[in-house]
Design a protein around this motif. Structure first.
Motif: not given
Lengths: 211, 228
Positions: B208-228
């Motif tokens: 459950l914790y994994f499912l709560a946190c993993w999408p956020l982590t993925i989203f953050a690294s996607w944003l980071e790449k995109k905003l660069k």
């Protein structure tokens, strides 16, 4: 409270012990994971990718509950100290692997390709070309992870280890000396973490010049 | 049925057990959310203040940041939860003291993120804007702000993930969150036909914790790449 000082020293010993082996193990396992990822070793690479995501996206306390209270039900049993260290290595190695990975990315692909074109084995490429150049880049995030992991050891009290946190809780419960116990707790953690933090700053500065 | 589920899993999904687990997870997530509602505006204000490098204020804020950084969050939780009652005679719940602690922590971290982001705006950009005849406020609004926001958002999401993970500590100051609910379910079914329940309950909580946190982590690294 003076008679409690030896207790605090013992408890700090437990905290430092767990932290030391936890950080050391994390560095080793994390490095291996990142190497496996770097060379895209067929199956292992995917497995370590899943491992890293699982470990990085769950809290240590949940991991410890699972190892200490869950696993014995299926016949896997560890002592308190082993559980604490395994938990910390499980969490920490994923963070360390990420630090190594992002540092490896700084070194251009051309270099490792050139090295293998010269006939170097993968191990040689890693140890002679990639690692010496990327280690200075990795240092700031490795030290940040180290401090993070030492702080995370505060939850190992849930696997019945007499660390600083557990001791403070006991002293509050036994003697009702809340403020004194918590003050000593803060001092003890500051004494452990300040030198590490200062040392980290020192190393980071040295590395910056070397860069 | 071709595959029979282990009896432990049926216990977890029996009655409203699973809903209670989700409710427990929501308890700790909501602590993080409340803390962030306090921490984001305050952190941004203090971060801007910190980037101005006023002598005394800067030193005080730096001390505050270092203190919060160096103390394990659990120690801070104990400090607020126990001393508030013992010393100040205020009987606040574990939940409220968790919101206070995570608020404090969030303010410190966001302050540092904002300061770092503002400091990382290249001087040349500001100088170029000034030489084009922009006024101070225009430079701030048109150059510094977009640059800072771009850097800040992925880091902020990472901080939220970290905070959600760290709020699991509140079980240790008596807040009934997902781990506590898990224990209750295990205890309630102690004498039933599910001997390995603890294994499955903690595994489910882990996932459950994994499912709560993993999408956020993925989203953050996607944003980071995109905003660069």
């Amino acid at each position: 409270m003076r008679e409690c000082i030896p207790l605090y020293i013992d408890a700090a010993g437990v905290t430092v012990l767990v932290a030391f082996f936890g950080v050391l193990g994390s560095l080793l396992v994390g490095f291996l994971l990142s190497v496996v990822r770097f060379f895209k070793v067929p199956v292992l690479s995917n497995v370590s990718g899943i491992y890293i995501e699982l470990a990085r996206n769950t809290p240590l306390i949940v991991q410890l509950y699972f190892i200490y209270y869950g696993l014995p039900k299926v016949g896997i049993r560890f002592s308190s100290l082993t559980t604490a260290i395994i938990g910390l290595v499980f969490l920490g190695s994923a963070y360390m692997a990420e630090s190594f990975r992002s540092a490896f990315e700084v070194i251009s692909k051309d270099q490792s390709e050139a090295a293998s074109a010269l006939g170097m084995s993968r191990i040689k490429v890693m140890l002679l070309i990639i690692l010496p150049q990327s280690l200075p880049v990795a240092v700031p995030s490795l030290t940040a992870n180290t401090i993070f992991l030492v702080k995370e050891t505060s939850v190992v009290s849930i696997v019945a280890l007499m660390d600083l946190m557990n001791l403070a809780k006991d002293i509050i419960a036994l003697y009702y000396k809340t403020n004194e116990a918590l003050f000593m707790l803060v001092v003890a953690y500051a004494l452990i973490l300040l030198p590490i933090s200062l040392f980290a700053h020192f190393v980071e500065k040295r590395v910056k010049y070397a860069h | 049925m071709l595959i029979s589920l282990p009896p432990e899993l049926t216990v977890i999904f029996e009655g409203n057990n699973f809903l209670r687990l989700l409710g427990g997870l929501w308890t700790s997530v909501s602590i993080a959310l409340f803390a962030l509602i306090i921490a984001i505006p305050l952190g941004i204000i203090l971060g801007c203040l910190q980037s101005m490098k006023l002598p005394l204020i800067s030193a005080i804020l730096k001390f505050y940041l270092e203190f919060v950084r160096i103390m394990p969050q659990l120690v801070l939780l104990f400090l607020v939860f126990f001393t508030s009652a013992k010393t100040f005679g205020i009987d606040i719940s574990g939940y409220a003291s968790a919101v206070v602690v995570f608020g404090f922590w969030g303010v410190a971290e966001i302050m540092d993120l904002v300061r770092g982001a503002i400091d990382s705006v290249p001087r040349t950009q500001i100088e170029a804007a000034t030489s084009l005849g922009m006024r101070h406020l225009q430079v701030q609004y048109l150059v510094t702000l977009p640059f800072t926001v771009r850097q800040l958002i992925p880091q902020l999401i990472n901080l939220i993930t970290r905070m959600v993970k760290t709020t699991s500590l509140v079980v240790l100051i008596g807040v009934v969150e997902v781990l506590k609910v898990g224990q209750q379910i295990i205890d309630a079914n102690r004498f039933t036909t599910a001997p390995e329940l603890a294994f499955w309950v903690y595994l489910v909580i882990f996932l459950l914790y994994f499912l709560a946190c993993w999408p956020l982590t993925i989203f953050a690294s996607w944003l980071e790449k995109k905003l660069k």
